[in-house]
Structures are given as structure tokens and as C-alpha cells.
Design a protein around this motif. Structure first.
Motif, PDB file in Angstrom:
ATOM      1  N   LEU A   1       0.837  -1.200   0.000  1.00 36.63           N
ATOM      2  CA  LEU A   1       0.000   0.000   0.000  1.00 36.63           C
ATOM      3  C   LEU A   1       0.869   1.246   0.000  1.00 36.63           C
ATOM      4  O   LEU A   1       1.940   1.292   0.604  1.00 36.63           O
ATOM      5  N   SER A   2       0.385   2.263  -0.666  1.00 37.80           N
ATOM      6  CA  SER A   2       1.125   3.508  -0.744  1.00 37.80           C
ATOM      7  C   SER A   2       1.031   4.277   0.572  1.00 37.80           C
ATOM      8  O   SER A   2       0.178   4.010   1.428  1.00 37.80           O
ATOM      9  N   VAL A   3       1.934   5.261   0.739  1.00 35.94           N
ATOM     10  CA  VAL A   3       1.925   6.104   1.946  1.00 35.94           C
ATOM     11  C   VAL A   3       0.610   6.874   2.036  1.00 35.94           C
ATOM     12  O   VAL A   3       0.054   7.076   3.131  1.00 35.94           O
ATOM     13  N   LYS A   4       0.089   7.271   0.877  1.00 32.34           N
ATOM     14  CA  LYS A   4      -1.169   8.025   0.865  1.00 32.34           C
ATOM     15  C   LYS A   4      -2.301   7.212   1.454  1.00 32.34           C
ATOM     16  O   LYS A   4      -3.105   7.734   2.247  1.00 32.34           O
ATOM     17  N   ARG A   5      -2.373   5.915   1.104  1.00 28.53           N
ATOM     18  CA  ARG A   5      -3.452   5.070   1.638  1.00 28.53           C
ATOM     19  C   ARG A   5      -3.276   4.837   3.134  1.00 28.53           C
ATOM     20  O   ARG A   5      -4.253   4.807   3.885  1.00 28.53           O
ATOM     21  N   ARG A   6      -2.016   4.667   3.594  1.00 25.42           N
ATOM     22  CA  ARG A   6      -1.813   4.463   5.030  1.00 25.42           C
ATOM     23  C   ARG A   6      -2.204   5.713   5.827  1.00 25.42           C
ATOM     24  O   ARG A   6      -2.820   5.618   6.897  1.00 25.42           O
TER      25      ARG A   6
END
Length: 841
Positions: A374-379
Motif C-alpha cells: 500500500l502507498s503512503v497516501k493510503r496508510r
């Protein structure tokens, strides 16, 4: 009615003895009491074949009138009315005369079989429909009469009537195949030794393939799953790891232990793309297996052991080579038996070799929780949902709280944890689970508004929240990884498909790889730099600010590495992995380019060396005789002085003049040799009219139509040759032919085209040269005992052969039908100046 049986006698070319064998078999069956008739036989005027037909019942042919011409063909109705037990039908691919029931003879045969009549028939490999294009490439002759593959494959018995190519040419030369007027054309065109060898191999391979297909069908029909070891087939399992090269070399050694052994390499990838090997290593291993003479295969399957065993069984493999597990003891103890143990258990009668390697038994490492798919944006979005959704949910539930709503409160917080896990993955989900447990304890569990755990069941509730969060996060992370792998696979497949399409469309492999890489990755520019700083290939914009990603392209042949520069944007991990695969392909392409260039340079050096060696051998042999003759003549003139008669003086002067002229020519050749050694003399190839060169050579010899008969093809395009060298070759060959041909027999000179080659044939009817002395012909100045000083020294067949091969052609001797020798000068047709019809533009 029971259908008749079909027996096909398959030949590589006309004249191998198919019809002869069919008639012999018919006579044997007739002597055994079987009812055999000749439905149709084509003897082509061969006495031995016609003699075999005597004594057998012949069904008279039918006569058809077509455009005023009487045509005879097999009378199908008469054969059906006669209703024999066995019918002999020659030339299965024959086209029937217009007006008959069927267009093709093989359709007549089908009718006979349906009537319960057994048929023995003949067919040549060039008439099998699927092989027509291959045969045209080999012989340059398109086949107009073909028979469908299904008809031949449906035969109850297919037998190859084999004859070695040289034996067939000997039969043809002896007049046992075609009449005398067709022999020379047949030998120089369709019945060339190389053509016959290729056709023979094609016939044997077609039959071998048919036998293999029949074996597979038999095994499938009878449900036979066991391995039949008709030949050794070794399957090597590749994981994409560094151990692949070791496994391939071990498998190749196993396959080489038996004649006809096959090597097959297979890589099993999962359907979701998560289990994939190193593309760079797989590309290198694919190149290695192909260099070892094997084939590379890739199958998809989530159960690796089952996929390996199923592939091995489908290939009828006898050996399966796998690497020892790279798992350590702890990992093996925790995860149970590995792939090797399962393969051994399910392999049955397939031998399994487990090969150790340097990567075996790697230490156990825990799976990484960081750096997920998962990308940093989703986290961050997951943490935001937990921080915002938690208080809002708490406010809503507190406002409607009662003793009966505790169950729904717990489920609501559990739903929040699941949503956070779906959005942000494991760490936001764990955070939401802990905060939900604390909130439930503080707002909804007695005593309220205190964080105390009076009931141990509340501890289990918190643990369950965390477990649910981890499990849901694992599923989300796996799905994200699968999506990323699918995108990566799509990009790799698109790139490789574009590159393959570019190369198939005729583009060079290296520029195609560079161009498609830039397009697929959306880069501003890509270029390949050699070790010396030279730009090997480039595409897109040049580097402006000096910032770029660089990937080393190693040379597998040990040469200096190249550097692949990419600029436009930074490469992420997946893109860099794709670039690594491109680098592996570039390495192979550069190696191929280097080998091609080396082969081209070696070819030029070889051609020059052939010219130099032949010329030096000729000069060293011929220098003695004219020099001795000149010295003797001048010495005689000086010794005799005024006492020499005018006639003797004139004879000595003529001898000296002739010998000195010969020496002058030899000195000129020596100067040419010095230029060759200095690298400044090369064969100057240009479009040359072969007919004009023949006439120029005859004019130099002063020969007329009383000694030479010309059959020059007016439509023959120009050839690629050096006009000076070609004329010297022709003069020498024509002079030799005239010298050794009987005085009352003319030497025939013909030109013809065979595919992309033009042939000049010089045919004499002398005593010929035995096969065991063919090599001696090209020893410098072998004149078969001729020492006449007036015959001219020439350059000898050795020099002629060297000049011809230096021009990219061949000079080969063949037997002349009826006795004598035919010298064939073959040169490539000039493709640059030829138009679409093969004529000079």
C-alpha cells in the motif's frame, strides 16, 4: 461395409523407388493369393519399373478429351466394378483430367477405401500440403499439386522409401529416373545435393512427428499416464534464482548421456503474479538452455509440485531435475515438507534428481511488515479514518446507549476496524483496534469512564480486535500486491511484445529495445553508451541537466560492459526491475551484434585469405617453368651467336617472348598478393552480366561455335561478382573443359537461376574425374599429366576456386550424364538491382 486400409509409401524426391516398391509389394501379395490390381501406375519410361508391372492385372485407363487433347487417367468406376482386394494407385497428389468424378486422385482413393478396397499409394514429401512453403524455400520451386496432411496422417501405415542423396544423383546421371534431355537440368536445379539432403531430412522428421503424435494419441485413448522411455527427456525446474545455471548444466549432462536426448526447462509462475523469479536471471537462463540445445517453457499454476509433475508427464519426460530447497531447517520445520518432497511423492516412474547449490539452506527471516504494497497516501488515509471515524462513532453510540445495545456497539467498532484495515492496511488497523478496545472499556463497560479491566473477557475482546485487524490487513495487502504484480506483468508483457514486434518487422534489436523501453516507461530519453563512451543507441531527448538513472549492461562474452542511461523521472522499484529485464535482453542483443560483426570481419578476412593463398600457390608452382624457358632461350641465343639459323633464332625469340610474357603476368599477380597482405586489395563486387562475362572469356580464348555450345538464359539477372576475377575463372575453366573434351564433342556452357543463386555450368564430355580424385583437382596446377608449354599456364583450378569463393560463390565438380565433367560456378544474384520479377531494373 468395412473401410479399406491405406498404406502410403513416402519419398523425399522423385526417383527414390516408391513406385518400384509398390509394384514389388503388389507382386508379393499376388503370389500370396491376394486379389491385386494396378489401378494406375506412372512408369515415366523406366524399363525396370515397367517390367515389374508385367504379370499384374491392370485396369484400363479412361480417356478424356480436353481442348482437343486426349488425356488418360485412372478409371475409378472400372476399379469399383472390378472390386479387387487391393488396388495400387500411384501419385496420390495427382490432379485428375477435367470431367472426371473427382478433381484430385486422393479423393478417388477415399472412394476406394469407402468401398472396402485396400489401397497402396505413393507420394513425395513436397506434395504434403503443410510442407509446400518449406519445400519452396529449399528448392525454389512452388508445388501446384498437394494432398492434405489429414489424408496422409489418416493412413493405416506410412513408410518412408529412403535413398541417400548421392545415390539418387547417381541414378539420375545413369538415366534411370529421367530421359537424357532432362538430366542436366534436373541435376543443376531440383536434384542438387543440398536440396536432396534437406528434403530427405524433412521426410524423416515428418514421419517421426507423425509417429510421436500417434504414440500420444494411443496413450491418451488407453489412459496410459506412465512414462514410456522411447527417448530420454530431461525437464529442469527453474525458480528464477541463481541456482538455475547449475541445474541446467546438470540436466544437459544427463540428456547427453543417451542419443537423441532432449532438454526442457520450465518455470512455474502463479496466477496472481506474486510468485515470479528474477526476470534478469530467467532471461539469462533461457538463453543458456537454448545454447545447450534445449527449449524453454513457462506454465501457470499455484500448486508448484503438481504443475511440475503434470508438465513432465505431458512431455513424456524420463528425468526431472530440481534444486534442493533454499529453506533452512527452522523454516522447513514450521512450514512442513517442501516442493522437492512433494514432487518425489507424485512423480511416479519419473526419476527425480535433487541437485544441491550455493543458495541451499538460507537462514530463516521473518516477513517484513514495513514497506508493504500500500502507498503512503493510503496508510495516511487509514490513520485519518481511525482518528476521525472513532470519535464520531463514539458520539453516536453514546447518544443512543442502553444496556441492550452493548452487542451492537461492539459490532460497530469491529466494522470500523475492518474499514480502516481495508483503506490503510495493517498499522492503521492495529491503531484503530487498540483505540476501539480502549473506547469500549471507557464508555460502554462498567465501571464507566474508567480504563479498568475487571473482566478478563475484555482482554480477549481487545486481542480479537487486533487479530481481526491483522487478518483483514493481510488480505488487503495481498490484494494490493496482486494488483501491483498484475500491472508490472502487463507493463513487462507490453514492452516485450513491442520489442518482439519491432524485431519481427525488421528493426534492429538494440534500437528497438531502447525505443520501446522509453515509450513503455514514459521517459524523456534513453540511450546506451559503450565502454569507450560511444553512443550505441539513443531514443528521445538528450540529457540536459546531467541527472539520470544508470543501469549496467554486462557483456556475457566477457567484453567491456555498456551503460544504459534513462532520464525523465526517477524509477521506482517495479520499473527498475523491468529495466533489469531489458538490460538482460540488451546484453544478449549486444552479444549477437558482436558475433555478427566478428563473423562478417572473419568472412572478409577468409575471402581475402582464400584469394591470397590460391594465388601464392599458383605463382610458386608456375614461376619455375617460364623462367627456365626464358633463361634457356636467351642462353641459346648468346651461345650460338652468328652461327644460328634464322628459323632457330626466330623460334628461340618466340619462346623467350612467350615465357617473359608469362612471367610478366605472374609478377602482376605477385603485386596483387602484396596488396592483399597489406590489406589494400579486396574483392570488388558489383553487378555483372554473366552472359557477357562468358562471351568475353570465349573471346579471350579465341574459341568459336565449333568448340563451344551456348545455352545462356536471357532472363537471368546480374550476379554479384568481381568482373576481372570472374573472367579469369571462366577462362581457366573453359580452357580446361576444351582441353579434356574430345575433338568432335562441343563443350556446353549454360546459365540458369536457382532461388537466389545463379549458376554457370561448363559441361564437357571427356573422360571425367573419379570421385576419389575430386580433391586433387583443386591442388595448385594439377593438369592430369599435361606439360605442354603452349597450353598456357593460367591460374589453375585452385586459384579459380579461391577467386570464386572470395566472391561469395562456389566452384564444384559434378558428373556429366553419359560421361565427362561439369564444373558449376554458383554466384549470388544481385538483389539491389533486381526488380520484383527478378529482372534487371
Amino acid at each position: 461395409m468395412k473401410r479399406g486400409r491405406l498404406r502410403v509409401l513416402l519419398g523425399a524426391a522423385p526417383g527414390v523407388g516408391k513406385t518400384y516398391e509398390m509394384l514389388e509389394e503388389g507382386r508379393r501379395l499376388s503370389e500370396d493369393g491376394r486379389d491385386v490390381v494396378i489401378a494406375v501406375v506412372e512408369t515415366h519410361g523406366r524399363a525396370a519399373t515397367a517390367a515389374l508391372a508385367e504379370g499384374l492385372t491392370v485396369v484400363p485407363r479412361t480417356t478424356v478429351s480436353h481442348r482437343g487433347v486426349e488425356l488418360t487417367d485412372m478409371d475409378l468406376e472400372a476399379v469399383l466394378e472390378r472390386a479387387p482386394e487391393i488396388a495400387l494407385v500411384d501419385e496420390l497428389a495427382h490432379t485428375n483430367a477435367p470431367g472426371l468424378l473427382h478433381t484430385k486422385r486422393w479423393q478417388d482413393v477415399e472412394t476406394l477405401l469407402d468401398a472396402g478396397i485396400d489401397v497402396i499409394t505413393t507420394v513425395n514429401v513436397q506434395h504434403i500440403e503443410s510442407l509446400g512453403g518449406v519445400v519452396e524455400q529449399i528448392t525454389g520451386v512452388a508445388q501446384r499439386e498437394t494432398v492434405p496432411d489429414a489424408v496422409v496422417r489418416a493412413a493405416d501405415q506410412v513408410e518412408v522409401i529412403d535413398l541417400s542423396p548421392q545415390s539418387l544423383r547417381d541414378r539420375l546421371s545413369a538415366g534411370l529416373v529421367y530421359p537424357a534431355e532432362r538430366i542436366d537440368a534436373a541435376l543443376s536445379n531440383y536434384f542438387r545435393l543440398g536440396n536432396l539432403t534437406a528434403l530427405r531430412e524433412l521426410a524423416l522428421l515428418w514421419l517421426a512427428d507423425e509417429v510421436d503424435s500417434a504414440l500420444k494419441s494411443y496413450r491418451a485413448e488407453h489412459g496410459i499416464e506412465g512414462t514410456w522411455q522411447a527417448r530420454e527427456r530431461v525437464v529442469v525446474a527453474l525458480t528464477g534464482g541463481s541456482e538455475g545455471e547449475t541445474l541446467l548444466r546438470r540436466g544437459a549432462r544427463i540428456a547427453a548421456r543417451s542419443a537423441g536426448g532432449e532438454l526442457l526447462a520450465v518455470h512455474v509462475s502463479s496466477q496472481d503474479g506474486l510468485r515470479s523469479g528474477n526476470p534478469t536471471a530467467l532471461a539469462a537462463q533461457r538463453a543458456l538452455v537454448e545454447s545447450l540445445g534445449g527449449t524453454y517453457h513457462q506454465v501457470v499454476g499455484d500448486d508448484v509440485p503438481r504443475a511440475l509433475v503434470e508438465f513432465a508427464r505431458s512431455a513424456n519426460a524420463t528425468q526431472l531435475v530440481i534444486g534442493v530447497s533454499r529453506r533452512g531447517r527452522l523454516s522447513a520445520a514450521l512450514t512442513g515438507p517442501g516442493i522437492g518432497a512433494t514432487v518425489i511423492r507424485e512423480s511416479g516412474d519419473i526419476d527425480v534428481h535433487i541437485v544441491t547449490h550455493s543458495a541451499a539452506g538460507d537462514r530463516f527471516t521473518l516477513p517484513r511488515l514495513s514497506g508493504g504494497a500500500l502507498s503512503v497516501k493510503r496508510r495516511l488515509l487509514g490513520f485519518t479514518l481511525a482518528l476521525v471515524g472513532g470519535p464520531l462513532l463514539t458520539w453516536l453510540l453514546v447518544s443512543i446507549r442502553s444496556d441492550e445495545t452493548i452487542t451492537s456497539d461492539v459490532l460497530a467498532y469491529q466494522l470500523l476496524v475492518v474499514l480502516v484495515a481495508l483503506v490503510g492496511g495493517i498499522w492503521p488497523a492495529v491503531f484503530a483496534a487498540v483505540m476501539s478496545g480502549i473506547t469500549l472499556n471507557y464508555f460502554f463497560t462498567a465501571p464507566l469512564y474508567t480504563i479498568t479491566i475487571a473482566d478478563p473477557r475484555n482482554v480477549w475482546a481487545l486481542i480479537l480486535y487486533v487479530v481481526i485487524a491483522v487478518l483483514v490487513s493481510f488480505v488487503v495487502d495481498r490484494a494490493a500486491r496482486a494488483a501491483r504484480a498484475a500491472r508490472r506483468s502487463e507493463a513487462e508483457a507490453e514492452l516485450l511484445a513491442n520489442v518482439a514486434g519491432s524485431v519481427l518487422r525488421g528493426e534492429s534489436a538494440v534500437p528497438a529495445l531502447i525505443s520501446r523501453t522509453r515509450e513503455s516507461l514514459g521517459l524523456a530519453g534513453v540511450r546506451l553508451i559503450g565502454a569507450d563512451g560511444a553512443v550505441l543507441a539513443t531514443d528521445g531527448e538528450p540529457v540536459r541537466d546531467g541527472r539520470f538513472d544508470a543501469v549496467t549492461v554486462a557483456r556475457r562474452n566477457g567484453g567491456p560492459p555498456a551503460m544504459l542511461e534513462l532520464h525523465g523521472h526517477g524509477l521506482d522499484a517495479s520499473e527498475r526491475r523491468l529495466v533489469d529485464a531489458v538490460a538482460a535482453q540488451l546484453s544478449a542483443a549486444l552479444e549477437h551484434t558482436d558475433l555478427t560483426e566478428t563473423a562478417r570481419e572473419a568472412g572478409v578476412l577468409a575471402e581475402t585469405d582464400q584469394v591470397r593463398s590460391a594465388l601464392l600457390s599458383a605463382v610458386s608452382h608456375d614461376l619455375r617453368r617460364p623462367l627456365a624457358a626464358a633463361v634457356a632461350a636467351v642462353g641459346g641465343l648468346r651461345a650460338a651467336g652468328p652461327n644460328l639459323s634464322p628459323d632457330d633464332r626466330a623460334e628461340l625469340l618466340a619462346t623467350a617472348d612467350e615465357s617473359l610474357a608469362t612471367l610478366s603476368a605472374l609478377v602482376t599477380d605477385l603485386l596483387d598478393v602484396s596488396r592483399v597482405q597489406a590489406g589494400v586489395l579486396a574483392v570488388s563486387l558489383q553487378p555483372v552480366d554473366s552472359a557477357g562475362m562468358v562471351l568475353a572469356a570465349l573471346d579471350e580464348l579465341g574459341a568459336g561455335p565449333e568448340r563451344f555450345e551456348l545455352a545462356l538464359d536471357a532472363e537471368l539477372p546480374a550476379v554479384q561478382a568481381d568482373p576481372v576475377l570472374l573472367q579469369r575463372v571462366l577462362v581457366n575453366v573453359l580452357a580446361n573443359a576444351a582441353r579434356h573434351s574430345p575433338p568432335d564433342a562441343r563443350v556446353r556452357v549454360s546459365t540458369s537461376r536457382l532461388g537466389r543463386t545463379a549458376e554457370i555450368r561448363v559441361i564437357d564430355h571427356g573422360s571425367g574425374v573419379p570421385h576419389h580424385r575430386r580433391d586433387d583437382m583443386f591442388t595448385p596446377f594439377q593438369r592430369l599429366g599435361d606439360t605442354d608449354n603452349t597450353a598456357g599456364l593460367g591460374l589453375g583450378l585452385a586459384l579459380s576456386k579461391g577467386f570464386t569463393e572470395g566472391m561469395g560463390g562456389t566452384l564444384t565438380p559434378e558428373d556429366t550424364p553419359g560421361g565427362g565433367l561439369t564444373m558449376v560456378i554458383a554466384l549470388p544474384v544481385d538483389d539491389v538491382v533486381a526488380d520484383g520479377d527478378g529482372r534487371i531494373a
